[in-house]
Scaffold this active site. Structure first.
Site, PDB file in Angstrom:
ATOM      1  N   ILE A  65       3.034   7.413 -11.850  1.00 24.55           N
ATOM      2  CA  ILE A  65       3.329   6.428 -12.888  1.00 24.55           C
ATOM      3  C   ILE A  65       2.793   5.052 -12.497  1.00 24.55           C
ATOM      4  O   ILE A  65       2.020   4.428 -13.236  1.00 24.55           O
ATOM      5  CB  ILE A  65       4.853   6.357 -13.159  1.00 24.55           C
ATOM      6  CG1 ILE A  65       5.405   7.729 -13.530  1.00 24.55           C
ATOM      7  CG2 ILE A  65       5.158   5.315 -14.230  1.00 24.55           C
ATOM      8  CD1 ILE A  65       4.902   8.288 -14.838  1.00 24.55           C
ATOM      9  N   THR A  72       7.522  12.325  -5.078  1.00 27.78           N
ATOM     10  CA  THR A  72       7.582  13.274  -6.190  1.00 27.78           C
ATOM     11  C   THR A  72       6.189  13.732  -6.633  1.00 27.78           C
ATOM     12  O   THR A  72       5.978  14.909  -6.926  1.00 27.78           O
ATOM     13  CB  THR A  72       8.342  12.639  -7.372  1.00 27.78           C
ATOM     14  OG1 THR A  72       9.633  12.240  -6.879  1.00 27.78           O
ATOM     15  CG2 THR A  72       8.513  13.606  -8.504  1.00 27.78           C
ATOM     16  N   HIS A 112       2.129  20.193 -19.124  1.00 31.02           N
ATOM     17  CA  HIS A 112       2.787  20.943 -20.189  1.00 31.02           C
ATOM     18  C   HIS A 112       2.262  20.435 -21.535  1.00 31.02           C
ATOM     19  O   HIS A 112       2.049  19.240 -21.703  1.00 31.02           O
ATOM     20  CB  HIS A 112       4.301  20.720 -20.143  1.00 31.02           C
ATOM     21  CG  HIS A 112       4.912  21.005 -18.807  1.00 31.02           C
ATOM     22  ND1 HIS A 112       5.037  22.277 -18.316  1.00 31.02           N
ATOM     23  CD2 HIS A 112       5.419  20.193 -17.858  1.00 31.02           C
ATOM     24  CE1 HIS A 112       5.610  22.226 -17.119  1.00 31.02           C
ATOM     25  NE2 HIS A 112       5.854  20.972 -16.810  1.00 31.02           N
ATOM     26  N   VAL A 147      10.495  -2.625  -0.671  1.00 29.26           N
ATOM     27  CA  VAL A 147      11.153  -3.789  -1.279  1.00 29.26           C
ATOM     28  C   VAL A 147      12.613  -3.806  -0.858  1.00 29.26           C
ATOM     29  O   VAL A 147      13.308  -2.789  -0.932  1.00 29.26           O
ATOM     30  CB  VAL A 147      11.021  -3.720  -2.819  1.00 29.26           C
ATOM     31  CG1 VAL A 147      11.844  -4.821  -3.474  1.00 29.26           C
ATOM     32  CG2 VAL A 147       9.553  -3.835  -3.209  1.00 29.26           C
ATOM     33  N   ARG A 207      12.872  15.707  -7.981  1.00 25.18           N
ATOM     34  CA  ARG A 207      12.565  15.128  -9.282  1.00 25.18           C
ATOM     35  C   ARG A 207      13.568  13.994  -9.498  1.00 25.18           C
ATOM     36  O   ARG A 207      14.771  14.191  -9.306  1.00 25.18           O
ATOM     37  CB  ARG A 207      12.727  16.154 -10.385  1.00 25.18           C
ATOM     38  CG  ARG A 207      12.186  17.552 -10.072  1.00 25.18           C
ATOM     39  CD  ARG A 207      12.898  18.494 -11.039  1.00 25.18           C
ATOM     40  NE  ARG A 207      12.474  19.871 -11.026  1.00 25.18           N
ATOM     41  CZ  ARG A 207      13.070  20.813 -10.302  1.00 25.18           C
ATOM     42  NH1 ARG A 207      14.033  20.511  -9.449  1.00 25.18           N
ATOM     43  NH2 ARG A 207      12.694  22.065 -10.420  1.00 25.18           N
ATOM     44  N   ILE A 216      11.767   9.541 -14.480  1.00 25.26           N
ATOM     45  CA  ILE A 216      10.588  10.286 -14.927  1.00 25.26           C
ATOM     46  C   ILE A 216      10.557  11.643 -14.217  1.00 25.26           C
ATOM     47  O   ILE A 216       9.808  11.875 -13.282  1.00 25.26           O
ATOM     48  CB  ILE A 216       9.285   9.489 -14.669  1.00 25.26           C
ATOM     49  CG1 ILE A 216       9.423   8.041 -15.134  1.00 25.26           C
ATOM     50  CG2 ILE A 216       8.107  10.172 -15.364  1.00 25.26           C
ATOM     51  CD1 ILE A 216       9.626   7.852 -16.627  1.00 25.26           C
ATOM     52  N   CYS A 270      -5.036  29.168   7.813  1.00 21.25           N
ATOM     53  CA  CYS A 270      -4.608  28.847   9.182  1.00 21.25           C
ATOM     54  C   CYS A 270      -3.692  27.651   9.190  1.00 21.25           C
ATOM     55  O   CYS A 270      -3.114  27.307  10.218  1.00 21.25           O
ATOM     56  CB  CYS A 270      -5.811  28.664  10.113  1.00 21.25           C
ATOM     57  SG  CYS A 270      -6.517  27.008  10.122  1.00 21.25           S
TER      58      CYS A 270
END
Lengths: 419, 477
Positions: free
Chosen positions: B12, B40, B49, B171, B310, B334, B435
């Site tokens: 994002i 993520t 999708h 931050v 997620r 998200i 490997c």
């Protein structure tokens, strides 16, 4: 496009022996392709003793064994491509390789020998749960880091799996000042050679935990702890037996698999038991003129045996190129009761000159047992053995005479005898 | 003073930075990790999708449908792989068939093509379907990408167009000043007129720093996966979904762009935002669940297992809004279909928050990204040319994936270059083969050390302070 009689892929002990023997039997144009900058293969990182007792009748280190082989090879004027990686092999025996000096190299060959060694099974193969932190290595990479590059990958080390490289590394890392906390083996018996258990663990008071495995890897950035669990007779962890050990390194010595990556696109039959190709009495794959030997065909216990297999294969390559093989429907060789695999898996009796060598392993440690070789329903050979171990490859030579009769399938089976 | 500060360099944040870089503006992106796309974005199902799954009137539905349409051209612009492999949602009984019909209707409304196939039609497309499967909903639009490569390519392009990217900057405080924000990390301070919170799993914490309140909570949901080797490349051709339930999309079988197969994920709510452990139970659950979709799973070909988190939120939908503090924009929660929605989210954020405030002018000269040279994919003539030009293209490091020394050097030297073994693996794939780095990892460590001018002891495996090696031989502490 360059043309050779025989192209050997790999430059370790099996490859070198194969090249020498092919030449001795009259093959002219031989080319060896080796990935590394020098010949010798994995021997170069095995700086411990114990190699060569069978071939050279003396005890050498890995690099010494390699040097003796290379010295012998140098007498034969065989072409060697170093630092060269094979990119593809075609059914038409077109080998494409690459290196920095010559760029792309295209070779047409009449025979190909795959002698590309093996690779280590790793964490992915056994899906050990837990964190994906740093500090988890296969024993062979730890060996490379230490013996080739000069770096220790851990100071508080635990080893999962009692394979020989793990045992060797237990001693090696101890000698370099690391603390080796123990070795866990999921089976109720050790998977390494007995001499390595004694010389690498017992002599250094390193404990070996049988029927035990690592069930979790813990650590945020670098590995901090591992969770050990006892396992039951089905090798499943037993709840309540977990304990944690503080480590900064976990080495995996959980088995070797033949490296046949080069054959990716070729329509050769494979054996799920050996994780390699199916070969016949000449160590020839199901594609004519394609051979395999050494750890690429089956994982050997000793380098000497890999050399011997290379030598035998080199001779077959010469026969193939000079006279060709008698083409007939191959008969099948199968692993029966308590046998994990048998090589070769196919037999064309007419190509056997005097006898044929079979290699196999048992599935579990056995005592007072009988090996029976069955040609369909008929037992053609029976041998009593005091013991047999999965860690030790067994070999047997069968004379052509006793194989000659009519049969479809040859079964190897091993049974314990109760008196 | 920056115009915009983006917190978080996942898919994002990266795509918002990329969107901004097409305009004349001062943008800095911060990430707490030592590489872009390390959480993520690094560990998910890697599927675009088509967009028929999310409920009506949700941001998820809106962003997914638009995002899926933007992907093909985005990947062309960024010169990264995009494969439209199509998908099958599989039904095992009449009740599930009803769900397929509902999905098909919803798809039709959203302009997505689908068709319902019976078992024999399905078997013509996929030979390893489980015997339980009786119907399937085929959707040709479903695609696959390598998510972290999209993010890295977006950042690289953005950086080539004046966006700044600072790594290892976590931050710790945000102050609203009269003329904007003061954002503090352990080492540095940044000033910006607008802050965009793309902090993924930590978006609620970052929101709280700016707003003083927790107006939403991120509820990490862990998903574990198996990876099968490339030898199984044609085990399935489509993305296979079970019939969706309340609990989500379920355990999938997914071909990857590189020819591997992903099996997973499970879905487990957990409290720790950094816990990407795999678990015995999770992996066992996947083993059982994929059996409902496919048979003959080549379990012996598992080469890797991993898990990802997620960043689901307590609002059950994407949160893309200006917070209670003016010019502090939240892009949070998200979760799936976040990857598929990402280009639409970036576009939405730009059009609704950035453009109205700044009215930036478009760049006349936009630098496109140079594609990486990939020897394994080159024609013979190109291979010859590259090696002649630079012999290190002829030195193969990774035999499984056929990767040369120079390709690794290049990925370290790029503007958002790799700084760890995993960062190299993400970009050029040594260690992704059978490997798993057993042969090539020592070489990769060496090349990283040489190229960066550091000691091999300083080379990290993944996160900062995750060294590969601990001591030089023969040296005491």
């Amino acid at each position: 496009m360059k043309h050779v009689d025989c192209c050997i892929i790999g430059g370790g002990s099996a490859a070198i022996s194969c090249a020498i023997s092919a030449r001795k039997f009259g093959v002219q144009n031989i080319c060896i392709i080796e990935r590394e900058a020098e010949l010798g293969g994995i021997l170069n990182q095995c700086i411990h003793n114990g190699f060569g007792l069978h071939i050279f009748k003396k005890e050498c280190t890995g690099p010494e064994y390699a040097e003796l082989m290379i010295e012998e090879l140098s007498k034969y004027n065989i072409e060697i491509l170093l630092s060269t990686t094979v990119l593809s092999i075609g059914v038409d025996k077109h080998v494409q390789a690459v290196n920095s000096q010559n760029g792309l190299i295209d070779i047409m060959t009449d025979a190909i020998v795959l002698a590309s060694g093996c690779m280590e099974r790793n964490r992915g193969a056994i899906s050990i749960p837990g964190s994906r932190c740093s500090g988890v290595f296969t024993a062979g990479s730890a060996q490379r880091y230490l013996n080739m590059d000069g770096y220790l990958c851990g100071k508080k080390v635990f080893i999962l799996g009692s394979g020989d490289i793990g045992l060797i590394m237990a001693r090696r890392m101890t000698l370099e000042g690391a603390e080796v906390l123990g070795v866990a083996e999921i089976q109720p018996y050790s998977n390494g050679l007995n001499r390595n258990i004694v010389q690498c663990l017992d002599d250094f008071d390193i404990p070996l935990y049988l029927s035990t495995t690592v069930t979790k890897i813990i650590g945020e950035k670098r590995i901090e702890r591992i969770e050990l669990s006892k396992v039951d007779e089905n090798l499943k962890p037993i709840a309540g037996t977990q304990r944690e050990i503080e480590v900064d390194c976990l080495l995996l010595s959980i088995g070797l698999i033949p490296d046949i990556t080069c054959l990716n696109r070729l329509p050769v039959e494979k054996d799920a038991r050996t994780h390699s190709v199916i070969v016949n009495e000449c160590n020839e794959m199901t594609l004519p003129g394609f051979f395999a030997c050494g750890n690429a065909l089956q994982v050997h216990d000793l380098v000497d045996y890999a050399s011997m297999e290379g030598e035998a294969t080199g001779r077959q390559v010469a026969y193939y190129l000079q006279e060709g093989f008698v083409q007939c429907e191959p008969r099948k060789v199968k692993a029966g009761e308590n046998i994990s695999y048998v090589v070769p898996q196919r037999l064309r009796i007419d190509n056997i000159r005097s006898d044929c060598k079979f290699s196999f392993r048992v599935k579990k440690p056995m005592k007072n047992c009988v090996l029976r070789i069955m040609a369909d329903d008929q037992c053609i050979k029976e041998i009593k053995k005091r013991y047999a171990l999965p860690a030790e490859m067994e070999t047997i030579n069968l004379e052509k005479e006793i194989l000659r009769n009519e049969w479809q399938t040859l079964h190897f089976e091993m049974r314990e005898v109760y008196e | 003073m920056e115009d915009i500060l983006i917190i978080g360099g996942g898919i994002i944040g990266s795509l918002i930075a990329y969107q901004c870089s097409k305009f004349h503006c001062n943008v800095t992106l911060l990430d707490k990790e030592n590489d872009i796309a390390n959480e993520t974005t690094m560990a998910n199902s890697a599927i675009i999708h088509a967009g028929y799954d999310p409920e009506e009137y949700t941001m998820k539905a809106r962003m997914n449908v638009r995002g899926a349409r933007l992907y093909a051209s985005l990947c062309r612009e960024l010169k990264v792989d995009y494969k439209q492999v199509g998908s099958l949602v599989l039904a095992r009984n009449e009740e599930e068939l009803n769900t397929l019909r509902k999905l098909a209707q919803r798809a039709k409304k959203r302009g997505i093509n689908t068709e319902i196939l019976n078992r024999s039609e399905l078997l013509m497309q996929e030979k390893n379907l489980s015997d339980e499967v009786i119907y399937g909903l085929r959707c040709p639009q479903t695609a696959i990408v390598t998510p972290w490569k999209v993010a890295i390519a977006a950042i690289e392009t953005a950086m080539a167009n004046q966006v700044k990217c600072e790594l290892n900057q976590e931050v710790i405080a945000i102050e609203k000043m009269e003329d904007g924000f003061l954002v503090k990390t352990q080492e540095k301070e940044y000033r910006a007129q607008m802050v965009i919170n793309c902090a993924g799993l930590h978006a609620d914490d970052v929101h709280e720093m700016a707003c003083g309140t927790r107006d939403f909570e991120i509820l990490p949901r862990r998903g574990e996966y198996f990876v099968l080797s490339k030898d199984c490349a044609h085990f399935v051709n489509h993305v296979l979904y079970p019939c969706p339930t309340e609990a989500g999309k379920g355990v999938l079988v997914v071909p990857t762009v590189h020819g591997n197969i992903l099996l997973g994920p499970n879905a487990e709510n957990i409290n720790e935002k950094e816990n990407v452990d795999t678990t015995k139970n999770g992996l066992e659950y996947i083993r059982e669940s994929v059996g409902h979709l496919v048979k003959n799973v080549p379990w012996g070909e598992v080469i890797h297992s991993f898990s990802g988190l997620r960043p689901a939120s307590d609002r059950n939908d994407f949160i893309i809004e200006e917070s209670r503090v003016k010019d502090f924009i939240d892009v949070a929660g998200i979760e799936s279909p976040g990857l598929a929605s990402a280009p639409a989210i970036a576009e939405y954020v730009f059009e609704n928050f950035i453009e109205p405030k700044f009215h930036f002018s478009k760049r006349l000269y936009f630098s496109h990204r140079q594609k990486n040279i990939e020897i394994a994919k080159c024609s013979d003539a190109d291979k010859k040319m590259y090696i002649e030009h630079n012999p290190r293209y002829g030195e193969i490091v990774c035999r499984c994936e056929q990767i040369s020394v120079q390709e690794i050097v290049n990925c370290i030297k790029r503007n958002c270059g790799a700084r760890s073994v995993v960062a190299v693996k993400k970009r050029v794939r040594p260690g992704m083969g059978k490997c798993q780095g057993g042969f090539c990892e020592p070489m990769v460590v060496k090349i990283l050390a040489e190229t960066l001018g550091i000691s091999p002891l300083e080379v990290d495996y993944n996160k900062k302070n995750s060294p590969v090696l601990l001591a030089k031989k023969g040296e005491d502490e």
